[in-house]
Design an enzyme around this catalytic site. Structure first.
Site, PDB file in Angstrom:
ATOM      1  N   PRO A  93       3.176 -11.715  -9.263  1.00 45.15           N
ATOM      2  CA  PRO A  93       2.626 -10.786  -8.268  1.00 45.15           C
ATOM      3  C   PRO A  93       1.396 -10.050  -8.800  1.00 45.15           C
ATOM      4  CG  PRO A  93       4.990 -10.450  -8.587  1.00 45.15           C
ATOM      5  CD  PRO A  93       4.535 -11.358  -9.669  1.00 45.15           C
ATOM      6  N   ARG A 112       3.763  -0.432   9.041  1.00 39.90           N
ATOM      7  CA  ARG A 112       4.667  -1.537   8.695  1.00 39.90           C
ATOM      8  C   ARG A 112       5.718  -1.791   9.772  1.00 39.90           C
ATOM      9  NH1 ARG A 112       3.883   2.249   5.122  1.00 39.90           N
ATOM     10  NH2 ARG A 112       2.625   1.828   3.255  1.00 39.90           N
ATOM     11  N   LYS A 167       1.299 -11.320  -2.537  1.00 35.50           N
ATOM     12  CA  LYS A 167       1.992 -10.409  -3.457  1.00 35.50           C
ATOM     13  C   LYS A 167       3.437 -10.169  -3.027  1.00 35.50           C
ATOM     14  CE  LYS A 167       3.410  -6.592  -5.415  1.00 35.50           C
ATOM     15  NZ  LYS A 167       4.568  -5.792  -4.981  1.00 35.50           N
ATOM     16  N   ASP A 204      -0.572  -7.007  -8.009  1.00 36.63           N
ATOM     17  CA  ASP A 204      -0.767  -5.748  -7.298  1.00 36.63           C
ATOM     18  C   ASP A 204      -1.936  -4.999  -7.949  1.00 36.63           C
ATOM     19  OD1 ASP A 204       0.335  -5.054  -9.707  1.00 36.63           O
ATOM     20  OD2 ASP A 204       1.535  -3.435  -8.901  1.00 36.63           O
ATOM     21  N   ASN A 262       0.826  -1.211   0.000  1.00 29.46           N
ATOM     22  CA  ASN A 262       0.000   0.000   0.000  1.00 29.46           C
ATOM     23  C   ASN A 262       0.860   1.260   0.000  1.00 29.46           C
ATOM     24  OD1 ASN A 262      -2.658   1.005  -0.078  1.00 29.46           O
ATOM     25  ND2 ASN A 262      -2.589   1.508   2.092  1.00 29.46           N
ATOM     26  N   ARG A 283       8.108   6.615  -2.564  1.00 29.22           N
ATOM     27  CA  ARG A 283       8.166   6.657  -1.097  1.00 29.22           C
ATOM     28  C   ARG A 283       8.879   5.434  -0.531  1.00 29.22           C
ATOM     29  NH1 ARG A 283       5.806   7.440   3.892  1.00 29.22           N
ATOM     30  NH2 ARG A 283       4.513   5.591   3.877  1.00 29.22           N
TER      31      ARG A 283
END
Length: 246
Positions: free
Chosen positions: A206, A151, A189, A208, A101, A106
């Site tokens: 994956p 996280r 993922k 996403d 997410n 970033r």
DNA sequence: CACCAGGCCGTGC
DNA sequence: GCACGGCATGGT
């Protein structure tokens, strides 16, 4: 057909270790700073040879992927040749935990901040990514203060369960996926990204938010097996292509 | 102000 | 088993 796309391979979301220096790409890997302008720079270095998977015929794979259908042909021709990197397991684990997410820019910033805070400076201005031992000194509060947000507890759990990374090496794909997902913050993922981009498991696919759009729009009713034996590389081309459209 | 980003966790059914 | 809300942060 366009040629080698080193930028897409290094900056396209497989790795968050590389910086664009303008005249070259740089990264701290294997305890030192690497700077490369061209894939040929990697061919004479034993570490980079493995890292860039230079023993694999990516040109042949690219041609066979392009021949599968019109969408893949478009995807392949739009982005140039992409490789699948063979990264350090630990770096890949934390990198893709950070990725959930989140966006590539970033993620790269968080990766750098973790390096500067817990890694060590191998050259002025260049820090190594922290080892599990170095990160074991981190508290959840410290990690949050660096911006990793929710996280933080996942990283703490990853430190505690780092030994799983060695066990994964010998496991069949499905069991490797399960083993990785016993780490908090690692789902299907993230696990598949770790297996592709650090264990060279090319059957990973994956899903996403971008790939869900691609599959719904262009491959309704199909799944990863349609792309066999190029699941991971096909996914990487489709991912690159769909992002370039918007 | 909203909505999104290389998702996953916990809960409820 | 599947659907859904919540989640830190920074950008648009």
């Amino acid at each position: 057909m366009r040629g080698e796309n080193l930028r897409e391979t290094l900056m396209g979301g497989q790795s968050f270790s590389w910086r664009d220096e303008g005249d070259c790409f740089s990264a701290v890997l294997n305890g030192k700073v690497y700077r490369i302008r061209d894939i040929e720079d990697a061919r004479h270095d034993p570490f980079l040879y493995g890292y860039f998977d230079l023993g694999y015929d990516y040109e042949l794979a690219r041609q066979e992927i392009a021949a599968r259908d019109g969408i893949l042909r478009r995807a392949v021709e739009s982005t140039g040749m992409i490789r699948l990197l063979k990264q350090d397991h630990w770096i890949a684990l934390i990198s893709f935990i950070l990725s959930q997410n989140n966006n590539i820019k970033r993620i790269t910033g968080l990766y750098s901040r973790l390096s500067e805070r817990y890694g060590h400076e191998v050259e002025e201005g260049y820090w190594s990514f922290p080892t599990a031992e170095e990160l074991s000194s981190a508290t959840e509060e410290e990690l949050r203060s660096l911006g990793v947000g929710f996280r933080a507890p996942f990283i703490i759990d990853a430190v505690a369960k780092k030994d799983i990374l060695g066990e994964v090496e010998g496991l069949p794909f499905d069991e490797a996926m399960e083993a990785l997902q016993s780490i908090k913050g690692v789902g299907p993922k993230v696990a598949s990204c770790i297996l592709i981009f650090s264990y060279q498991r090319r059957e990973g696919f994956p899903m996403d938010v971008w790939m869900k759009k691609v599959m719904a729009e262009y491959y309704p009713g199909k799944d990863a097996s349609y792309f066999h034996p190029y699941e991971a590389l096909s996914q990487q081309y489709l991912f690159s292509w769909i992002r370039s459209l918007t």
